[in-house]
Structures are given as C-alpha cells and as structure tokens.
Design a protein around this motif. Sequence first.
Motif, PDB file in Angstrom:
ATOM      1  N   ILE A  58      -0.684-132.128  48.620  1.00 52.23           N
ATOM      2  CA  ILE A  58       0.539-131.823  47.619  1.00 52.23           C
ATOM      3  C   ILE A  58       1.751-132.289  48.317  1.00 52.23           C
ATOM      4  O   ILE A  58       2.007-131.855  49.367  1.00 52.23           O
ATOM      5  CB  ILE A  58       0.751-130.141  47.325  1.00 52.23           C
ATOM      6  CG1 ILE A  58      -0.344-129.764  46.580  1.00 52.23           C
ATOM      7  CG2 ILE A  58       1.821-130.117  46.669  1.00 52.23           C
ATOM      8  CD1 ILE A  58      -0.746-128.174  46.567  1.00 52.23           C
ATOM      9  N   PRO A  74      -8.827-121.850  45.856  1.00 50.82           N
ATOM     10  CA  PRO A  74      -8.915-120.785  46.642  1.00 50.82           C
ATOM     11  C   PRO A  74      -7.780-120.623  47.792  1.00 50.82           C
ATOM     12  O   PRO A  74      -8.004-119.518  48.745  1.00 50.82           O
ATOM     13  CB  PRO A  74     -10.262-120.591  46.971  1.00 50.82           C
ATOM     14  CG  PRO A  74     -10.513-121.731  47.393  1.00 50.82           C
ATOM     15  CD  PRO A  74      -9.805-122.751  46.546  1.00 50.82           C
ATOM     16  N   PHE A  75      -6.764-121.351  47.791  1.00 52.32           N
ATOM     17  CA  PHE A  75      -6.129-121.331  49.239  1.00 52.32           C
ATOM     18  C   PHE A  75      -4.913-120.302  48.975  1.00 52.32           C
ATOM     19  O   PHE A  75      -4.301-119.806  49.876  1.00 52.32           O
ATOM     20  CB  PHE A  75      -5.382-122.874  49.235  1.00 52.32           C
ATOM     21  CG  PHE A  75      -6.437-123.875  49.650  1.00 52.32           C
ATOM     22  CD1 PHE A  75      -7.383-123.727  50.827  1.00 52.32           C
ATOM     23  CD2 PHE A  75      -6.732-124.786  48.757  1.00 52.32           C
ATOM     24  CE1 PHE A  75      -8.415-124.595  51.156  1.00 52.32           C
ATOM     25  CE2 PHE A  75      -7.888-125.761  49.041  1.00 52.32           C
ATOM     26  CZ  PHE A  75      -8.417-125.528  50.057  1.00 52.32           C
ATOM     27  N   ASN A  76      -4.602-119.830  47.664  1.00 52.89           N
ATOM     28  CA  ASN A  76      -4.012-118.922  47.287  1.00 52.89           C
ATOM     29  C   ASN A  76      -4.523-118.031  46.555  1.00 52.89           C
ATOM     30  O   ASN A  76      -5.249-118.385  45.754  1.00 52.89           O
ATOM     31  CB  ASN A  76      -2.563-119.450  46.561  1.00 52.89           C
ATOM     32  CG  ASN A  76      -1.496-120.212  47.682  1.00 52.89           C
ATOM     33  OD1 ASN A  76      -1.534-121.447  47.525  1.00 52.89           O
ATOM     34  ND2 ASN A  76      -0.866-119.782  48.393  1.00 52.89           N
ATOM     35  N   ALA A 114      -7.069-128.083  54.731  1.00 51.35           N
ATOM     36  CA  ALA A 114      -6.032-127.454  53.601  1.00 51.35           C
ATOM     37  C   ALA A 114      -5.774-125.867  53.952  1.00 51.35           C
ATOM     38  O   ALA A 114      -4.832-125.471  53.854  1.00 51.35           O
ATOM     39  CB  ALA A 114      -6.594-127.479  52.357  1.00 51.35           C
ATOM     40  N   TRP A 115      -6.744-125.223  54.206  1.00 52.59           N
ATOM     41  CA  TRP A 115      -6.493-123.918  54.346  1.00 52.59           C
ATOM     42  C   TRP A 115      -5.842-123.741  55.781  1.00 52.59           C
ATOM     43  O   TRP A 115      -4.873-122.721  55.790  1.00 52.59           O
ATOM     44  CB  TRP A 115      -8.001-122.975  54.745  1.00 52.59           C
ATOM     45  CG  TRP A 115      -7.950-121.420  55.102  1.00 52.59           C
ATOM     46  CD1 TRP A 115      -8.263-121.087  56.202  1.00 52.59           C
ATOM     47  CD2 TRP A 115      -7.054-120.426  54.316  1.00 52.59           C
ATOM     48  NE1 TRP A 115      -7.805-119.697  56.466  1.00 52.59           N
ATOM     49  CE2 TRP A 115      -7.100-119.485  55.171  1.00 52.59           C
ATOM     50  CE3 TRP A 115      -6.731-120.398  52.956  1.00 52.59           C
ATOM     51  CZ2 TRP A 115      -6.796-118.143  54.742  1.00 52.59           C
ATOM     52  CZ3 TRP A 115      -6.412-119.023  52.560  1.00 52.59           C
ATOM     53  CH2 TRP A 115      -6.308-117.977  53.535  1.00 52.59           C
ATOM     54  N   ARG A 131     -14.655-123.482  41.670  1.00 53.22           N
ATOM     55  CA  ARG A 131     -15.092-122.204  42.454  1.00 53.22           C
ATOM     56  C   ARG A 131     -15.224-121.137  41.375  1.00 53.22           C
ATOM     57  O   ARG A 131     -16.087-120.306  41.460  1.00 53.22           O
ATOM     58  CB  ARG A 131     -14.028-121.960  43.340  1.00 53.22           C
ATOM     59  CG  ARG A 131     -14.582-121.918  44.703  1.00 53.22           C
ATOM     60  CD  ARG A 131     -13.518-121.530  45.745  1.00 53.22           C
ATOM     61  NE  ARG A 131     -13.697-119.905  45.502  1.00 53.22           N
ATOM     62  CZ  ARG A 131     -13.516-119.066  46.626  1.00 53.22           C
ATOM     63  NH1 ARG A 131     -13.367-119.444  47.921  1.00 53.22           N
ATOM     64  NH2 ARG A 131     -13.376-117.881  46.238  1.00 53.22           N
ATOM     65  N   ILE A 181     -15.394-122.207  50.932  1.00 51.54           N
ATOM     66  CA  ILE A 181     -13.907-122.382  50.546  1.00 51.54           C
ATOM     67  C   ILE A 181     -14.204-122.915  49.093  1.00 51.54           C
ATOM     68  O   ILE A 181     -13.842-122.209  48.220  1.00 51.54           O
ATOM     69  CB  ILE A 181     -13.032-123.269  51.240  1.00 51.54           C
ATOM     70  CG1 ILE A 181     -12.713-122.511  52.726  1.00 51.54           C
ATOM     71  CG2 ILE A 181     -12.135-123.684  50.540  1.00 51.54           C
ATOM     72  CD1 ILE A 181     -12.006-123.443  53.665  1.00 51.54           C
ATOM     73  N   CYS A 182     -15.162-124.012  49.185  1.00 46.15           N
ATOM     74  CA  CYS A 182     -15.202-124.770  47.808  1.00 46.15           C
ATOM     75  C   CYS A 182     -16.366-123.974  46.957  1.00 46.15           C
ATOM     76  O   CYS A 182     -16.882-124.364  46.044  1.00 46.15           O
ATOM     77  CB  CYS A 182     -15.290-126.038  47.795  1.00 46.15           C
ATOM     78  SG  CYS A 182     -16.786-126.842  48.887  1.00 46.15           S
ATOM     79  N   ILE A 233     -11.299-128.056  42.504  1.00 48.86           N
ATOM     80  CA  ILE A 233     -11.661-127.117  43.554  1.00 48.86           C
ATOM     81  C   ILE A 233     -11.454-125.902  42.804  1.00 48.86           C
ATOM     82  O   ILE A 233     -12.568-125.044  42.815  1.00 48.86           O
ATOM     83  CB  ILE A 233     -11.279-127.258  44.794  1.00 48.86           C
ATOM     84  CG1 ILE A 233     -11.896-126.386  45.722  1.00 48.86           C
ATOM     85  CG2 ILE A 233      -9.707-127.201  44.926  1.00 48.86           C
ATOM     86  CD1 ILE A 233     -11.475-126.533  47.225  1.00 48.86           C
ATOM     87  N   CYS A 266     -11.678-129.128  53.035  1.00 53.19           N
ATOM     88  CA  CYS A 266     -11.502-127.669  52.805  1.00 53.19           C
ATOM     89  C   CYS A 266     -10.843-126.636  53.746  1.00 53.19           C
ATOM     90  O   CYS A 266      -9.686-126.165  53.545  1.00 53.19           O
ATOM     91  CB  CYS A 266     -12.823-126.990  52.279  1.00 53.19           C
ATOM     92  SG  CYS A 266     -13.706-127.774  51.055  1.00 53.19           S
ATOM     93  N   ARG A 326      -2.037-123.291  55.853  1.00 56.09           N
ATOM     94  CA  ARG A 326      -1.536-122.133  55.338  1.00 56.09           C
ATOM     95  C   ARG A 326      -1.759-121.005  56.248  1.00 56.09           C
ATOM     96  O   ARG A 326      -0.748-119.988  56.598  1.00 56.09           O
ATOM     97  CB  ARG A 326      -2.255-121.756  54.145  1.00 56.09           C
ATOM     98  CG  ARG A 326      -1.744-122.626  52.925  1.00 56.09           C
ATOM     99  CD  ARG A 326      -2.432-122.091  51.644  1.00 56.09           C
ATOM    100  NE  ARG A 326      -2.389-122.969  50.676  1.00 56.09           N
ATOM    101  CZ  ARG A 326      -2.382-124.110  50.221  1.00 56.09           C
ATOM    102  NH1 ARG A 326      -3.101-124.859  51.144  1.00 56.09           N
ATOM    103  NH2 ARG A 326      -1.784-124.554  49.179  1.00 56.09           N
ATOM    104  N   ALA A 377      -9.499-117.440  51.946  1.00 61.27           N
ATOM    105  CA  ALA A 377     -10.268-118.343  51.100  1.00 61.27           C
ATOM    106  C   ALA A 377     -11.759-117.888  50.683  1.00 61.27           C
ATOM    107  O   ALA A 377     -11.977-118.418  49.788  1.00 61.27           O
ATOM    108  CB  ALA A 377     -10.116-119.813  51.567  1.00 61.27           C
ATOM    109  N   ALA A 378     -12.376-117.188  51.593  1.00 61.97           N
ATOM    110  CA  ALA A 378     -13.446-116.669  51.434  1.00 61.97           C
ATOM    111  C   ALA A 378     -13.774-115.528  50.446  1.00 61.97           C
ATOM    112  O   ALA A 378     -14.764-115.144  49.930  1.00 61.97           O
ATOM    113  CB  ALA A 378     -14.392-116.364  52.677  1.00 61.97           C
ATOM    114  N   PHE A 436       4.498-120.519  53.022  1.00 62.35           N
ATOM    115  CA  PHE A 436       3.034-120.998  52.648  1.00 62.35           C
ATOM    116  C   PHE A 436       3.479-122.413  52.619  1.00 62.35           C
ATOM    117  O   PHE A 436       4.205-123.076  51.857  1.00 62.35           O
ATOM    118  CB  PHE A 436       2.487-120.473  51.549  1.00 62.35           C
ATOM    119  CG  PHE A 436       2.270-118.983  51.715  1.00 62.35           C
ATOM    120  CD1 PHE A 436       1.206-118.646  52.544  1.00 62.35           C
ATOM    121  CD2 PHE A 436       2.973-118.151  51.300  1.00 62.35           C
ATOM    122  CE1 PHE A 436       0.595-117.293  52.791  1.00 62.35           C
ATOM    123  CE2 PHE A 436       2.417-116.716  51.702  1.00 62.35           C
ATOM    124  CZ  PHE A 436       1.430-116.417  52.355  1.00 62.35           C
TER     125      PHE A 436
END
Lengths: 199, 145
Positions: free
Chosen positions: B51, A67-69, B119-120, A8, B92-93, A4, B116, B123, A102-103, B45
């Motif tokens: 994971i 993009p989660f971090n 997973a966000w 991206r 997100i993706c 992913i 997506c 966090r 993430a956006a 986080f």
Amino acid sequence: MANIAAQRIKREFKEVIKSEEVAKCAIKLELIDDNYSELKGEIAGPPDTPYEGGNFVLEIKVPETYPFNPPKVKFLTKIWHPNISSVTGAICLDILKDQWAAAMTLRTVLLSLQALMAAAEPDDPQDAVVAKQYKENPEMFNSTARHWTNVYAGGPNKNPDFDQKIQRLTDMGVMSHDARVALSTYNWELERATEAIFT
Amino acid sequence: MGNCLKGSSTDDLSPLRNAETTSETTTSEQPWIPYREVNPGGPIFYPSPGISCSVNQLSEEDQVKIAKKLGFIQHLPTGTYDGCKKNRECVICMIEFIVGDPVRYLPCLHIYHKKCIDAWLMRSFTCPSCMEPVDAALLTSYETK
C-alpha cells in the motif's frame, strides 16, 4: 476487495458452516454481499447468563486489509452489557482492536464475543452507565440484561414489573425504547426515570 | 539475506530521509505536521509494503521505525516449502503450501508465506499464531543503537 481478503473469507465461511458450533446453533454466519466484504453473524446467548435463550445479530464488515486488520463488528441487536454500547452496539474487545492477530478468524471472533457476553470486563467499559450498574448493583444488572434479552433478542424471561413501568411511561407518550433506556439507567425507579425524560 | 543489520538499516534510511528533506524545502502545505499531532506516540499501524503512503505524511521518527522493521524482517530466515506435513497451510491467507513456495520461519518455528508474514510483521512483531514476540531481545538492542 483485495484478493487475499476475499479468498480468506470464502475459506472461513466454509469453515464456519462445517463447525460444530453451527451444528449446536451457538453461532451462525451469513453473507450479505457477493464480494465477501459484509456478513451477518448471529450468536446464541451463553447458558447461565442473562442472555440465555436470546439470539444476537451482529454486523461484520471486512476491511480491504483483512486479515492484517481486524473485521469491524457491532451488535445490531440491542443489548445491556458493560462492554457493548446500549446505544450503538459498538463493542470494546481487545482482539477487535490492538490485540488482533492474522491467525484469528470470524469463527474465533464470534466465539470470543460469546465469551465476552459470559464474562464482562466492567473496568474496561464501552457503556459507562451499564458498567456502573454491573459493579454497584449486580442483581439489578442481571434483571435488566435479562429484560433486554427478552425484548430485543427473543429471550424467554418476561419481567411483568418492568413491563408495567414501561407501560406507565408509554401511556404518557414516551417511546417504549426511550422509556426502557431511562428506567434501565435509573435502576427502574419510575420517578427518577420520568424526571430524566421530561427535563 | 546476508546483509549485516546496520548496513541494511542505513540503506533503507537514506532515501526516506532525503525524501523528507526535499518536501520540506519545496512546499509548506504538506499535511504531515497535523498528521503527527493526531498520533502523539500512540500505536500506529503502518501500511503494508503493497500500500503506497506518501513518505511526507510520516514523521522522521516513523520513517526510522519503518526502516528498522524492514531491516529486521530481512534477518528472519527464509526458505522454500519442503512438503513438511506439520505445516500444511499458511494461516494468514489460509491457502495450502505448495512445495517450492517461498516461506519465512519465525523463532517460534511457525512458518508462513513470505509475502503474507512480511505484511503482518510491518504491523506487529508477534507471531500471528502463538502471539510470541518475534524477537524482543534483538529488537530492543536494535532500537537503543
């Protein structure tokens, strides 16, 4: 690299290339490796700031969890700014830490950094010395930042007075960057800077 | 879907609690105590569901938080992408939705691929597009239970 993240970055890279900011030469993005985990960014110093006319290079590392971090970004070009370390280039900006979403994209990160250059936040400093000067002596801060832009980022404004003071120290065998740091730190007072270097 | 809030929370919790109890009785050299001291109440986080992270490394408090999040996420409505022109891609993706993709709806009406956004949300409980808290009121009442 996680799928992913690479997917991206690929898409974002295309987005940046097509963007109007690239057309205006305000930002630039280059790939460093083939798997989209490391990039080189470039931002033009914003107009009406001491960074105007300079070109600032950034190191961008994309974590596996992107993009989660947020991406890990730092300045490779030396810069005099309250929220950027004059030593390491590390950046203090909320969206690169806990306010990341993430956006957001590499394009919005580069534009946010450009905005940070135009509007520093001295109360949330990364470089305490610079922040102190910014608050206590804004004129001195502006000339110092402009001088750094000239020397390290190709900015157009030379400062003969500063160059001369640096020359005095380099004549004594001090490296020019060390001389510049000491003089910048002590508001370009040659005596105090010399004392700081030799004690 | 359809589980009541409390029920799903209890279900998620029990295996986590058991796992920690087991680790405490079997070994004393687990790194979970120093790990806790490194993060005293600071923002943590969490790893995404994909994971793997040893349950032993998390404090009981963290495990409860994760279980609550999992339970909460399950109560946000899901559906399949219906070809609506307003939302073309998952931000997100950054991949365009295809009719039939499993999606999740947030209260602000932004939609994302289910995998997506889940997973966000592990966090951060905010919408990645508008930063609107996903449901602060419900979450608060949930935490004080």
